[in-house]
Design a protein around this motif. Sequence first.
Motif, PDB file in Angstrom:
ATOM      1  N   PRO A  49       0.813  -1.220   0.000  1.00  0.00           N
ATOM      2  CA  PRO A  49       0.000   0.000   0.000  1.00  0.00           C
ATOM      3  C   PRO A  49       0.842   1.264   0.000  1.00  0.00           C
ATOM      4  CG  PRO A  49       0.179  -0.826   2.227  1.00  0.00           C
ATOM      5  CD  PRO A  49       0.918  -1.816   1.349  1.00  0.00           C
ATOM      6  N   SER A  50       0.234   2.355  -0.444  1.00  0.00           N
ATOM      7  CA  SER A  50       0.836   3.668  -0.261  1.00  0.00           C
ATOM      8  C   SER A  50       0.635   4.080   1.191  1.00  0.00           C
ATOM      9  CB  SER A  50       0.160   4.679  -1.195  1.00  0.00           C
ATOM     10  OG  SER A  50      -1.188   4.877  -0.808  1.00  0.00           O
ATOM     11  N   ALA A  51       1.239   5.185   1.591  1.00  0.00           N
ATOM     12  CA  ALA A  51       1.114   5.633   2.975  1.00  0.00           C
ATOM     13  C   ALA A  51      -0.320   5.981   3.335  1.00  0.00           C
ATOM     14  CB  ALA A  51       2.024   6.825   3.228  1.00  0.00           C
ATOM     15  N   SER A  52      -1.136   6.337   2.330  1.00  0.00           N
ATOM     16  CA  SER A  52      -2.541   6.630   2.608  1.00  0.00           C
ATOM     17  C   SER A  52      -3.407   5.382   2.540  1.00  0.00           C
ATOM     18  CB  SER A  52      -3.073   7.667   1.610  1.00  0.00           C
ATOM     19  OG  SER A  52      -3.028   7.153   0.296  1.00  0.00           O
ATOM     20  N   GLY A  53      -2.765   4.215   2.299  1.00  0.00           N
ATOM     21  CA  GLY A  53      -3.510   2.962   2.291  1.00  0.00           C
ATOM     22  C   GLY A  53      -4.138   2.627   0.959  1.00  0.00           C
ATOM     23  N   GLY A  54      -3.531   3.047  -0.135  1.00  0.00           N
ATOM     24  CA  GLY A  54      -4.049   2.744  -1.458  1.00  0.00           C
ATOM     25  C   GLY A  54      -3.367   1.530  -2.053  1.00  0.00           C
ATOM     26  N   TYR A  55      -4.159   0.640  -2.686  1.00  0.00           N
ATOM     27  CA  TYR A  55      -3.627  -0.619  -3.191  1.00  0.00           C
ATOM     28  C   TYR A  55      -3.804  -0.758  -4.693  1.00  0.00           C
ATOM     29  CZ  TYR A  55      -3.474  -2.257   1.668  1.00  0.00           C
ATOM     30  OH  TYR A  55      -3.195  -2.389   3.011  1.00  0.00           O
ATOM     31  N   GLY A  56      -2.766  -1.329  -5.317  1.00  0.00           N
ATOM     32  CA  GLY A  56      -2.875  -1.811  -6.670  1.00  0.00           C
ATOM     33  C   GLY A  56      -2.843  -0.745  -7.748  1.00  0.00           C
ATOM     34  N   VAL A  57      -2.991  -1.212  -8.988  1.00  0.00           N
ATOM     35  CA  VAL A  57      -2.963  -0.365 -10.173  1.00  0.00           C
ATOM     36  C   VAL A  57      -3.962   0.779 -10.073  1.00  0.00           C
ATOM     37  CG1 VAL A  57      -3.424  -0.345 -12.661  1.00  0.00           C
ATOM     38  CG2 VAL A  57      -2.120  -2.224 -11.657  1.00  0.00           C
ATOM     39  N   MET A  58      -5.130   0.505  -9.498  1.00  0.00           N
ATOM     40  CA  MET A  58      -6.197   1.507  -9.411  1.00  0.00           C
ATOM     41  C   MET A  58      -6.164   2.290  -8.099  1.00  0.00           C
ATOM     42  SD  MET A  58      -7.634   1.197 -12.336  1.00  0.00           S
ATOM     43  CE  MET A  58      -8.888   2.433 -12.018  1.00  0.00           C
ATOM     44  N   HIS A  59      -5.189   1.996  -7.243  1.00  0.00           N
ATOM     45  CA  HIS A  59      -5.042   2.694  -5.962  1.00  0.00           C
ATOM     46  C   HIS A  59      -6.364   2.716  -5.192  1.00  0.00           C
ATOM     47  CE1 HIS A  59      -3.966   6.052  -3.130  1.00  0.00           C
ATOM     48  NE2 HIS A  59      -2.895   5.288  -3.073  1.00  0.00           N
ATOM     49  N   LEU A  60      -6.835   1.540  -4.842  1.00  0.00           N
ATOM     50  CA  LEU A  60      -8.049   1.416  -4.034  1.00  0.00           C
ATOM     51  C   LEU A  60      -7.681   1.679  -2.576  1.00  0.00           C
ATOM     52  CD1 LEU A  60      -9.575  -1.778  -5.684  1.00  0.00           C
ATOM     53  CD2 LEU A  60     -10.417   0.570  -5.884  1.00  0.00           C
ATOM     54  N   VAL A  61      -8.225   2.754  -2.025  1.00  0.00           N
ATOM     55  CA  VAL A  61      -7.799   3.262  -0.717  1.00  0.00           C
ATOM     56  C   VAL A  61      -8.601   2.638   0.411  1.00  0.00           C
ATOM     57  CG1 VAL A  61      -7.591   5.341   0.707  1.00  0.00           C
ATOM     58  CG2 VAL A  61      -7.042   5.431  -1.731  1.00  0.00           C
ATOM     59  N   SER A  62      -7.887   2.296   1.474  1.00  0.00           N
ATOM     60  CA  SER A  62      -8.514   1.860   2.718  1.00  0.00           C
ATOM     61  C   SER A  62      -7.775   2.526   3.870  1.00  0.00           C
ATOM     62  CB  SER A  62      -8.439   0.334   2.865  1.00  0.00           C
ATOM     63  OG  SER A  62      -8.976  -0.079   4.108  1.00  0.00           O
TER      64      SER A  62
END
Length: 507
Positions: free
Chosen positions: A73-86
């Motif tokens: 994840p990114s530091a804001s909690g985004g995942y994957g190619v589409m940056h699905l945030v949690s």
Amino acid sequence: MRFARTRLVALVTSALTALLLIVGQPATAQPLQRAADLPAAFDRAAAQHDVPRDLLVALAYAETHLDGHGGEPSASGGYGVMHLVSNPTTKALEKAAELTKLPVDKLKADDAANILGGAAVLRAHADELGLDEAARKDAGRWYQAVARYGNASSPELARLYADAVYELLGLGLDARGVTVKPQEVTADRGDLAGARDLTAQAAVASPDYPDAAWVAANSGNYTASNRESSYAIDRVIIHVTQGSYAGTISWFQNPSANVSAHYVVKSSNGAITQMVRDKDIAWHAGNWTYNTRSIGIEHEGWVSDASWFTDAMYRASAALTRAICNKYGIPKDRSHIIGHNQVPGATHTDPGPHWNWTTYMNYVTGSTGTPSWTTTVDNATSGQFTASANWGTSAYSTDRHGADYRFANPVEASDPAWFSATIPSTGTYRVDVWYPADPGYNSSAPYIVATSGGNQTVYVDQRSGGGAWRTIGTFSLSAGTKNVVGVSRWTSGTGYVIADAVRISRV
């Protein structure tokens, strides 16, 4: 990555990815391994959720350059190619799981599943906005749905995010086996048309660095101070955001972040936003002593992907660092201009192995800080600008370059205004354009670049982002005196087409 042509001015590119460093462990699901799988995944997701395929790709590229980062994840909690945030304030990942019935772990790390989840979330935003079947066929009508996908903290950041996605639609892209052809799309901004354009000259200026815009970080993400009375400033620390420009700005405004930096730099064109005053202590280094003594600069991108680190970014950031060093008497050397990874006790690796310290420090010290050759041609430059009688002259906008600029109505005929230059040698050149922005100017103004391989067209939204140099790309140009950049009237966009000034630089 290879860019073809551009439409919207590079505004401020991207999404609610985040910053500082990657957190967490890779999920166990396997990402797509073959390049051929990625375009097929976009095709399937777009068809299943009735989302414009090219728009879906452009959104993903603005977020991650189509890189799933192995499920991290990114530091804001985004995942994957589409940056699905949690994260505590945004649950896009969970929404995707609800809509697709796919497990969260699969959505995090499997590219095909992640793209499907991103398409589902984007379609849900469109449904909430009331886009019917006919409206969904027009990519321009999805603008506000795209803005919602970015999870921005304010209307100005929502516009910044969506404009970056639509810029890529006009730009065209070819990355990781996925292609989007350049296309004219007039974005329907709706209520966001009135939001502040952070790329415009009229945007609120930085209080410490005039070439930057000002967007304040949340007051809970930094410490108010009175440097240099309270602490001496003797370091500049270089970071990589692990996310997008707009997303990083939005994250620093989120009270859940507990992080910030003084400045954020955009990849595509070097735009800069200041978020914490120099006098205050940003929380960027992970070391209180170093926080108190340093200025932190975040750079849009990911440590693992060199494609984010552009010459425009290096030059803009280096100019900022040079100004900071001059202001506070900081030596311009690698002992005082350091990476986050060099902070004592750091667990972060940014700026990482792809950051070119030699190039960057040369720009900071001025060793090679300017292009080897550059020329500026204004519409009033004698012998170097030609236009028919259909082009009027105006001094209406104060955002103009020089005394005036030219304007014409769009028609289904080229009738270009041409800027001529003497190119000293065949090679690669960056083309920047200057125009005054106004809501009544053209939504898709065609700039024609006469490259060595033939004309290429770049579409620019002249309703915003004016009053400054805007890079429209790098091109192979042949030596000689000739018409190099034209502004055509042949566009389906609405509003006056503007021809003001161009700048051509050897890179």
